[in-house]
Design an enzyme around this catalytic site. Structure first.
Site, PDB file in Angstrom:
ATOM      1  CB  THR A  12       9.551  72.652  89.570  1.00 41.88           C
ATOM      2  OG1 THR A  12      10.681  71.783  89.712  1.00 41.88           O
ATOM      3  CG2 THR A  12       8.624  72.072  88.533  1.00 41.88           C
ATOM      4  CG  HIS A 156      17.503  67.697  91.847  1.00 41.92           C
ATOM      5  ND1 HIS A 156      17.708  67.426  93.188  1.00 41.92           N
ATOM      6  CD2 HIS A 156      16.318  68.364  91.774  1.00 41.92           C
ATOM      7  CE1 HIS A 156      16.685  67.925  93.884  1.00 41.92           C
ATOM      8  NE2 HIS A 156      15.847  68.499  93.047  1.00 41.92           N
ATOM      9  N   GLY A 157      20.693  65.604  93.100  1.00 46.01           N
ATOM     10  CA  GLY A 157      20.838  64.361  93.857  1.00 46.01           C
ATOM     11  C   GLY A 157      20.187  64.437  95.214  1.00 46.01           C
ATOM     12  CB  ALA A 158      18.624  66.964  96.931  1.00 41.81           C
ATOM     13  CG  HIS A 159      14.990  67.823  97.524  1.00 42.29           C
ATOM     14  ND1 HIS A 159      14.851  68.958  96.774  1.00 42.29           N
ATOM     15  CD2 HIS A 159      15.834  68.163  98.541  1.00 42.29           C
ATOM     16  CE1 HIS A 159      15.568  69.935  97.284  1.00 42.29           C
ATOM     17  NE2 HIS A 159      16.169  69.475  98.361  1.00 42.29           N
ATOM     18  CE1 TYR A 161      11.398  64.700  92.938  1.00 42.04           C
ATOM     19  CE2 TYR A 161      13.005  66.363  93.532  1.00 42.04           C
ATOM     20  CZ  TYR A 161      11.693  65.979  93.350  1.00 42.04           C
ATOM     21  OH  TYR A 161      10.681  66.868  93.587  1.00 42.04           O
TER      22      TYR A 161
END
Length: 244
Positions: A12, A156-159, A161
């Site tokens: 980012t 983005h399926g991590a962290h 979110y």
């Protein structure tokens, strides 16, 4: 075929005022391709939902002006000999209520919980209808990625979110078919993958990023053993993920 085995991870940057990637963004990515990066995964890009991200400078992946900006990025990277895929992103409960670019949009999550599993009146639980709209927004982004010349997509399926919030028992307390045990909590992600695959066809790569840890908890584990990991990943493979 990639020019090298080097892959650039998404990072980012918040260098896209009003969500529009400009010439500087194209130069940033094309420079990486010129210097040997075979595959570039872009910074996180906002899907078409008002609470997807928490800064007006995070690039959008919807709207003609933003998509034209991304088409220019793709063209510059391809001319430099690289391949590029966008990371499609919704931060869910990681967004602070009142954040720009849409300060009046409520923050959303699977069950109206914070990333620490606490109730918060400023976080709205997604209705079943809103879940369906969210899935459509991911599919729309995937279709646009293919249309403007990207080489695949990353979800983005991590962290911690939004997609990951559906995976995680601490943040997903739903009692409908988007909640339940670990295998059942994969339904949201699997439905997104299926919807994307329907839009982009069988040969456009889908990369899926997942993680055990969260931004608020580095000790978190979705899967405690290999059998649980199989429960998590198998529905995503069957839905159409090519690369984890």
């Amino acid at each position: 075929m990639l020019a090298s085995r080097l892959v650039m991870a998404p990072m980012t940057r918040m260098f896209s005022p009003k969500g529009i990637p400009g010439k500087n963004v194209a130069q940033y990515y094309s420079k990486r391709a010129e210097n040997g990066i075979g595959l570039i995964i872009t910074e996180g890009t906002a899907i078409n939902h008002p609470a997807a991200v928490m800064s007006p400078d995070i690039p959008r992946f919807y709207g003609e002006e933003a998509l034209n900006g991304w088409a220019n990025v793709v063209n510059e990277v391809h001319q430099a000999g690289g391949k590029i895929i966008p990371q499609l992103w919704h931060v869910g409960a990681a967004r602070k209520a009142g954040s720009e670019p849409n300060i009046d949009a409520p923050t959303v999550s699977p069950s109206g919980l914070t990333l620490r599993g606490q109730r918060n009146e400023k976080i709205k639980a997604l209705t079943k209808e809103e879940v369906a709209e969210m899935i459509d927004a991911y599919a729309e982004a995937a279709a646009n990625a293919k249309r403007i010349g990207f080489d695949g997509i990353e979800l983005h399926g991590a962290h911690g979110y939004l997609i990951d919030q559906f995976f995680w028992e601490l943040t997903n307390k739903r009692t409908d078919d988007y909640g339940g045990d670990l295998g059942e909590r994969t339904k949201f992600a699997a439905d997104i993958v299926r919807a994307c695959r329907k839009e982009i066809g069988p040969d456009f790569p889908i990369v899926f990023r997942y993680s055990q840890w969260k931004g608020t908890d580095y000790q978190a584990k979705l899967a405690k053993n290999s059998n649980e990991l199989e429960q998590l990943l198998t529905p995503l493979v069957e839905a159409g993920v090519d690369i984890f």
